[in-house]
Design a protein around this motif. Structure first.
Motif, PDB file in Angstrom:
ATOM      1  N   GLN A   1     -16.057  -5.808  -3.858  1.00  0.00           N
ATOM      2  CA  GLN A   1     -14.727  -5.776  -3.235  1.00  0.00           C
ATOM      3  C   GLN A   1     -14.583  -4.542  -2.359  1.00  0.00           C
ATOM      4  O   GLN A   1     -14.031  -4.606  -1.253  1.00  0.00           O
TER       5      GLN A   1
ATOM      6  N   ASP B   1      -7.347 -11.255   7.323  1.00  0.00           N
ATOM      7  CA  ASP B   1      -8.111 -11.248   6.075  1.00  0.00           C
ATOM      8  C   ASP B   1      -7.629 -10.153   5.124  1.00  0.00           C
ATOM      9  O   ASP B   1      -7.408 -10.390   3.931  1.00  0.00           O
TER      10      ASP B   1
ATOM     11  N   ARG C   1      -5.611 -10.323   1.376  1.00  0.00           N
ATOM     12  CA  ARG C   1      -6.286  -9.834   0.174  1.00  0.00           C
ATOM     13  C   ARG C   1      -5.849  -8.439  -0.236  1.00  0.00           C
ATOM     14  O   ARG C   1      -6.447  -7.842  -1.131  1.00  0.00           O
TER      15      ARG C   1
ATOM     16  N   LEU D   1      -5.814  -7.227  -3.745  1.00  0.00           N
ATOM     17  CA  LEU D   1      -7.080  -7.213  -4.475  1.00  0.00           C
ATOM     18  C   LEU D   1      -7.870  -5.931  -4.229  1.00  0.00           C
ATOM     19  O   LEU D   1      -8.766  -5.593  -5.004  1.00  0.00           O
TER      20      LEU D   1
END
Length: 296
Positions: A27, A50, A54, A57
């Motif tokens: 990640q 993108d 995310r 996260l």
């Protein structure tokens, strides 16, 4: 037998930890690659989309964004590039979505404790103020205002007088009042929340109540919103309106002003029935009426 079971359990835990570490590393690498892509105008749009999808996260996304070379200027370039589309209003859905993805990343920076102060010191919120000054009610502009308010809302969620001082010195209250008058229900709610948080600070309350004109400006907009809620009820918005009124009533000058323009709806049981499932707001409304000298 027992020792074998314990060994197997330990091995499984070690394997799980290794997998989690590997996932975290992946990640982090993915985040760094995407953040680097923001520097290139050719890859920036996809990277914005993108990362914004995310962002929850990615651990420590905000410091990486702030300290990566050329990234914050790239985000500000996205914002400045649509200024010409504000007047006359010609903002498209695509352009609005793109700049809102950039704003979502700035919201991460604004809400992170390690970057909030630097974000303020760089006066980044000022780049958003032209968006809050728009009046078009089309979806692209409404989405732009809402996302911009989200950045300011992230700043005020943490009680910090430095944040309040900055916002007051840059005249955020009139911009919030504008949205409270013409925005969608959700935009009005966020704008009212920001005003509520400013009023909750002693500096913010003193500033707002320093002149009768400021008191009346806020009270008038709050009253207008209550009148609109009679047609389109929203318990969520009404809660923040009541909180603003209650805080204003703590100041003698503001309380006197409110008595002159207090909306009758807030003393009407049929109207306040919208709060039947919100005991806290019912309590605040009761306190407000007592402080203004109305019988319950």
């Amino acid at each position: 037998m027992m020792m074998a079971a314990q060994a197997a359990q330990t091995q499984q835990q070690t394997s799980t930890t290794s997998n989690n570490n590997a996932s975290s590393n992946n990640q982090a690498l993915k985040m760094e690659h995407l953040v680097a892509s923001l520097q290139d105008p050719e890859t920036r749009e996809n990277a914005l989309l993108d990362i914004s999808k995310r962002r929850d996260l990615f651990v420590d996304l905000a410091p990486v964004l702030w300290h990566s070379y050329g990234v914050v200027p790239a985000l500000l370039q996205e914002i400045v590039s649509i200024y010409p589309l504000l007047s006359p209003p010609s903002l498209t859905n695509h352009a609005s979505n793109r700049v809102c993805n950039a704003l979502a990343l700035l919201q991460c920076v604004a809400s992170h404790p390690d970057t909030r102060a630097q974000f303020l010191n760089a006066h980044v919120p000022l780049f958003l103020y032209p968006f809050l000054n728009t009046v078009s009610k089309t979806r692209p502009f409404e989405y732009l205002r809402l996302t911009s308010l989200g950045v300011i809302g992230a700043l005020v969620k943490v009680d910090d007088t430095e944040v309040i001082n900055f916002l007051l010195s840059t005249e955020i209250i009139p911009l919030c009042l504008r949205t409270m008058e013409l925005g969608s229900e959700l935009s009005k709610t966020v704008a009212t929340f920001i005003v509520q948080k400013i009023l909750s600070d002693e500096v913010g309350l003193a500033y707002t109540c320093a002149t009768a004109e400021r008191c009346y400006a806020v009270g008038s907009v709050l009253g207008g919103m209550v009148a609109q809620l009679a047609e389109q009820p929203s318990a969520r918005l009404l809660k923040h309106i009541v909180r603003c009124y209650l805080r204003l009533s703590d100041n003698p000058r503001a309380a006197e002003c409110l008595r002159r323009c207090f909306p009758d709806q807030l003393r009407d049981p049929a109207f306040t029935a919208h709060l039947k499932d919100d005991a806290a707001t019912q309590k605040w409304l009761g306190q407000l009426l007592v402080q203004l000298g109305y019988s319950l």
